[in-house]
Each structure stands twice: as C-alpha cells, then as structure tokens.
Design a protein around this motif. Structure first.
Motif, PDB file in Angstrom:
ATOM      1  N   LEU A  93      49.422 -42.640-125.782  1.00  0.00           N
ATOM      2  CA  LEU A  93      50.871 -42.471-125.916  1.00  0.00           C
ATOM      3  C   LEU A  93      51.237 -41.005-126.126  1.00  0.00           C
ATOM      4  O   LEU A  93      52.225 -40.505-125.571  1.00  0.00           O
ATOM      5  N   ILE A  94      50.457 -40.317-126.931  1.00  0.00           N
ATOM      6  CA  ILE A  94      50.745 -38.920-127.245  1.00  0.00           C
ATOM      7  C   ILE A  94      50.711 -38.048-125.999  1.00  0.00           C
ATOM      8  O   ILE A  94      51.565 -37.163-125.811  1.00  0.00           O
ATOM      9  N   ARG A  95      49.752 -38.274-125.121  1.00  0.00           N
ATOM     10  CA  ARG A  95      49.665 -37.482-123.893  1.00  0.00           C
ATOM     11  C   ARG A  95      50.918 -37.664-123.030  1.00  0.00           C
ATOM     12  O   ARG A  95      51.479 -36.695-122.507  1.00  0.00           O
ATOM     13  N   TYR A  96      51.348 -38.920-122.893  1.00  0.00           N
ATOM     14  CA  TYR A  96      52.547 -39.193-122.105  1.00  0.00           C
ATOM     15  C   TYR A  96      53.782 -38.576-122.771  1.00  0.00           C
ATOM     16  O   TYR A  96      54.634 -37.975-122.100  1.00  0.00           O
ATOM     17  N   ARG A  97      53.893 -38.752-124.077  1.00  0.00           N
ATOM     18  CA  ARG A  97      55.082 -38.266-124.780  1.00  0.00           C
ATOM     19  C   ARG A  97      55.165 -36.745-124.761  1.00  0.00           C
ATOM     20  O   ARG A  97      56.257 -36.178-124.614  1.00  0.00           O
ATOM     21  N   ALA A  98      54.041 -36.084-124.919  1.00  0.00           N
ATOM     22  CA  ALA A  98      54.040 -34.619-124.900  1.00  0.00           C
ATOM     23  C   ALA A  98      54.526 -34.101-123.545  1.00  0.00           C
ATOM     24  O   ALA A  98      55.321 -33.147-123.478  1.00  0.00           O
ATOM     25  N   ALA A  99      54.049 -34.718-122.475  1.00  0.00           N
ATOM     26  CA  ALA A  99      54.455 -34.294-121.133  1.00  0.00           C
ATOM     27  C   ALA A  99      55.947 -34.552-120.914  1.00  0.00           C
ATOM     28  O   ALA A  99      56.660 -33.703-120.358  1.00  0.00           O
ATOM     29  N   PHE A 100      56.421 -35.711-121.362  1.00  0.00           N
ATOM     30  CA  PHE A 100      57.845 -36.030-121.184  1.00  0.00           C
ATOM     31  C   PHE A 100      58.713 -35.091-122.008  1.00  0.00           C
ATOM     32  O   PHE A 100      59.753 -34.615-121.536  1.00  0.00           O
ATOM     33  N   ALA A 101      58.316 -34.825-123.253  1.00  0.00           N
ATOM     34  CA  ALA A 101      59.100 -33.937-124.119  1.00  0.00           C
ATOM     35  C   ALA A 101      59.226 -32.546-123.505  1.00  0.00           C
ATOM     36  O   ALA A 101      60.285 -31.904-123.592  1.00  0.00           O
ATOM     37  N   ALA A 102      58.153 -32.067-122.891  1.00  0.00           N
ATOM     38  CA  ALA A 102      58.194 -30.757-122.249  1.00  0.00           C
ATOM     39  C   ALA A 102      59.183 -30.750-121.088  1.00  0.00           C
ATOM     40  O   ALA A 102      59.951 -29.790-120.909  1.00  0.00           O
ATOM     41  N   ARG A 103      59.196 -31.824-120.314  1.00  0.00           N
ATOM     42  CA  ARG A 103      60.129 -31.913-119.191  1.00  0.00           C
ATOM     43  C   ARG A 103      61.568 -32.051-119.696  1.00  0.00           C
ATOM     44  O   ARG A 103      62.505 -31.501-119.114  1.00  0.00           O
ATOM     45  N   LEU A 104      61.748 -32.820-120.770  1.00  0.00           N
ATOM     46  CA  LEU A 104      63.084 -33.002-121.339  1.00  0.00           C
ATOM     47  C   LEU A 104      63.626 -31.670-121.850  1.00  0.00           C
ATOM     48  O   LEU A 104      64.808 -31.342-121.642  1.00  0.00           O
TER      49      LEU A 104
END
Length: 366
Positions: free
Chosen positions: A191-202
């Motif tokens: 989950l952390i890997r996905y969330r980190a990538a999404f947060a960067a894009r956001l």
C-alpha cells in the motif's frame, strides 16, 4: 468516458427509474431528500462497486424490495459497454460487464469517477482518515491490485484488533498475533508504494491548480507521511517490509498494553502545506477550501493522464457551499468531460454551464 443511460431498480428510493445523461454537464435539481445524492451514489458505484455513503450494501436496497439493481450503458475507451450490479442482502454483490463476471476492483478499468461533496471541503482540517480515503478511492480505480491489497490489509487489521482487545480473557489468541502482524507488514509495504507514487502525482498536479486558483499568491505542497521507520516509500516492497517489521518489533509490547494496532498503513496521512506552513493548523477557512478544491481537480487530471479520458465528475451539492469566485473557478474547470451536479436550484447553474437539467422528486426523474 460517458454514462449514457442508467436504470435503477429497488435502489434506495428508486423503485424503477431510467435516466439518460448528456455528454457534458448534467444538472440534477430537486429539493432535499428526493433522491439526488442517491442517483450520484449509483453512478459512483459503477467505478468501484461500493457506495461513498455506507459500508453496508443492505442499506442500498429500498424498502419493500428484496434486492436492488443498477444497470448502465457507458461509453468508455471507444467502446459501448454494459455494467450490471446486483445487490442481494446477505450475499456477495454480483457485478458483470458485457455479461462477464467482474470484481469490484476491475470496474475501474471501465469507468472512473471523481466525487466532490460538502464533506470534502473539510479535507484539510479533518483527521488523517479522510485523506487516506481520498488516496484509497482514487488509487483503487486506476490500480486494481491496490484494491486487493487494501481489502487484505483491512481484514488483517480487524482480526488483529480483536486479538489485542481480547487476549487477556483468552491468552491463546496470542499464538496467532505475530502471524497477523507479519501479514499487516507485508500488505502495508504494498500500500505504501502505491500511496507514495500517487501522493507525488497529486502534489505535482495540485500545485499549479492551486497557484492559479489563489491568484498566483500561494504555493500548495502535499507530502506523504507513513510509518516512521520507512526510509524510502518508493523502494521495493521487500525493503519497505523490513523497515515496517523494525517498527513492529519496537511497538509489540505497546500494542499489547494499549490494545491498539500501532504499526501499519492505517496510520498514513497526507500533510498539506500552504506557503510552507501546515494548512491543518494555520490555514484560514478560505485557504483550506481552495486547497481541497485544488486536490479534487488534481485527482481528475491524474485520471486523465492515466487513462486518456476524463473521469465522470460528481459534484454533490457542493457548489452551494462555495462563494461565487470559487464556483466560477470550478465551473470553468469542468469542461472536456461528463459532469453530474446535484443542487436545489437549477436555473443559475444550468445557465452558467449550458447543461442538461434533470428534476428529481420522490425518486422520480423528469
């Protein structure tokens, strides 16, 4: 990406109703408690198979009905497709796309939706759970595997919480505690890997929107916060797993003492900064609303970049909560895709958007 037609049978207060949407802006007008939000809720379910208002499918089935059905014709990825969701209380929901059985997580490959409701205006000031929900709802639609990891994590979390609360009365429960802790560490790493990538894009997408929204006067920054021992949230799942295990070992006794899960992705958050200051502590109401709007509009841009199509934008009675300037900014930003706007008054918004107007009264659409 367009919802062409949707039919509701026994869903909430809709006995049997069919509605056709325009490809642009659709204004859904009516007094309170007539079914406007119920209609948006049904559309939202086409993207992820679940409601944004309740965890329990049984609450979606109307009174005097034994089941509920959502049937929709959509145009997605240059294909006309039919989605059917059947809800039977006490049974797993049944989802098909063009007659082929699908999971809820797979619906995001057909329809994407971004919801903005009045509660989202509190996105900045509220607790971390609302910001995790934003990440979960968005990522689940564009990354089906994420939805699987999230479901697994939630089940492990519930089991482990019960163990921590009951082990004093039943010490044998501790025999399985480490197994659930390890499972949570593994799921958290994913989950952390996905969330980190999404947060960067956001962060990348929301910054320019907020800058324009605030008249070039403010800088918005979004930072992802996770388990303190995780050195690099963009690392491999294996590396993150070992970092989380380190945190788990340090906090095992504290978990037993407090009867709470202290290690895992359920502690994640998005930290929002405006001009370098923590928005949750220092931002005005106007600033937090502008930041929340920017984040939601950025979510829409991420879907566009990911899929090549605008997601369905659902504005659930949110414009009435905004001043005229913020209303105009949002309305000027929603071109290019299909939008459903619910409101109590239609004339002003429909004239400003040129949208199709639908009137809802007691579960009937005119």
């Amino acid at each position: 990406m367009i919802i062409k037609r949707i039919a509701l049978n026994g869903f909430r207060n809709y006995e049997w109703e069919t509605v056709e949407f325009g490809s642009g802006t659709n204004v859904i007008s009516g007094q309170n408690a007539q079914g406007k939000t119920n209609l948006l809720e049904a559309v939202y379910m086409l993207s992820c198979g679940r409601s944004f208002r309740t965890r329990f499918d049984r609450e979606l089935v109307g009174f005097d009905f034994s089941s509920a059905e959502i049937l929709a014709e959509v145009l997605s990825h240059d294909r006309e497709q039919t989605i059917r969701i059947l809800l039977n209380p006490g049974q797993a929901k049944k989802i098909t796309v063009n007659g082929v059985k699908k999971t809820a997580g797979e619906l995001g490959q057909v329809v994407n939706a971004v919801l903005f409701c009045p509660d989202d205006l509190n996105l900045i000031k509220e607790g971390a759970a609302v910001r995790r929900r934003l990440m979960d709802n968005a990522i689940s639609q564009i990354r089906p595997r994420y939805a699987e990891f999230l479901s697994e994590f939630n089940k492990l979390y519930e089991h482990k919480t019960r163990i921590l609360k009951d082990w004093r009365e039943k010490p044998s429960l501790l025999d399985t505690l480490d197994e659930f802790s390890d499972g949570m560490c593994r799921a958290s790493a994913q989950l952390i890997r996905y969330r980190a990538a999404f947060a960067a894009r956001l962060n990348q997408a929301a910054g320019p929107i907020h800058r324009e929204f605030s008249g070039q006067g403010e800088e918005l920054e979004i930072r992802y916060k996770t388990v303190s021992t995780v050195r690099d949230p963009f690392a491999s799942a294996r590396e993150i797993y070992y970092d989380i295990c380190d945190h788990q070992e340090r906090h095992r006794q504290a978990e037993l003492d407090s009867a709470q899960c202290l290690t895992g992705a359920h502690k994640d958050d998005l930290e929002i900064y405006i001009n370098g200051s923590a928005a949750r502590s220092f931002a005005s109401q106007g600033q937090t609303r502008t930041a929340a709007l920017s984040m939601k509009l950025a979510e829409r841009e991420i879907f566009l970049a990911e899929t090549g199509e605008y997601p369905i934008l659902l504005l659930d009675d949110v414009l009435s909560e905004l001043d005229t300037r913020r209303q105009e900014f949002v309305l000027n930003r929603i071109g290019g895709g299909q939008t459903l706007i619910s409101c109590c008054e239609d004339e002003g918004i429909s004239s400003r958007t040129g949208g199709k107007v639908l009137f809802v009264e007691k579960g009937k659409i005119k």
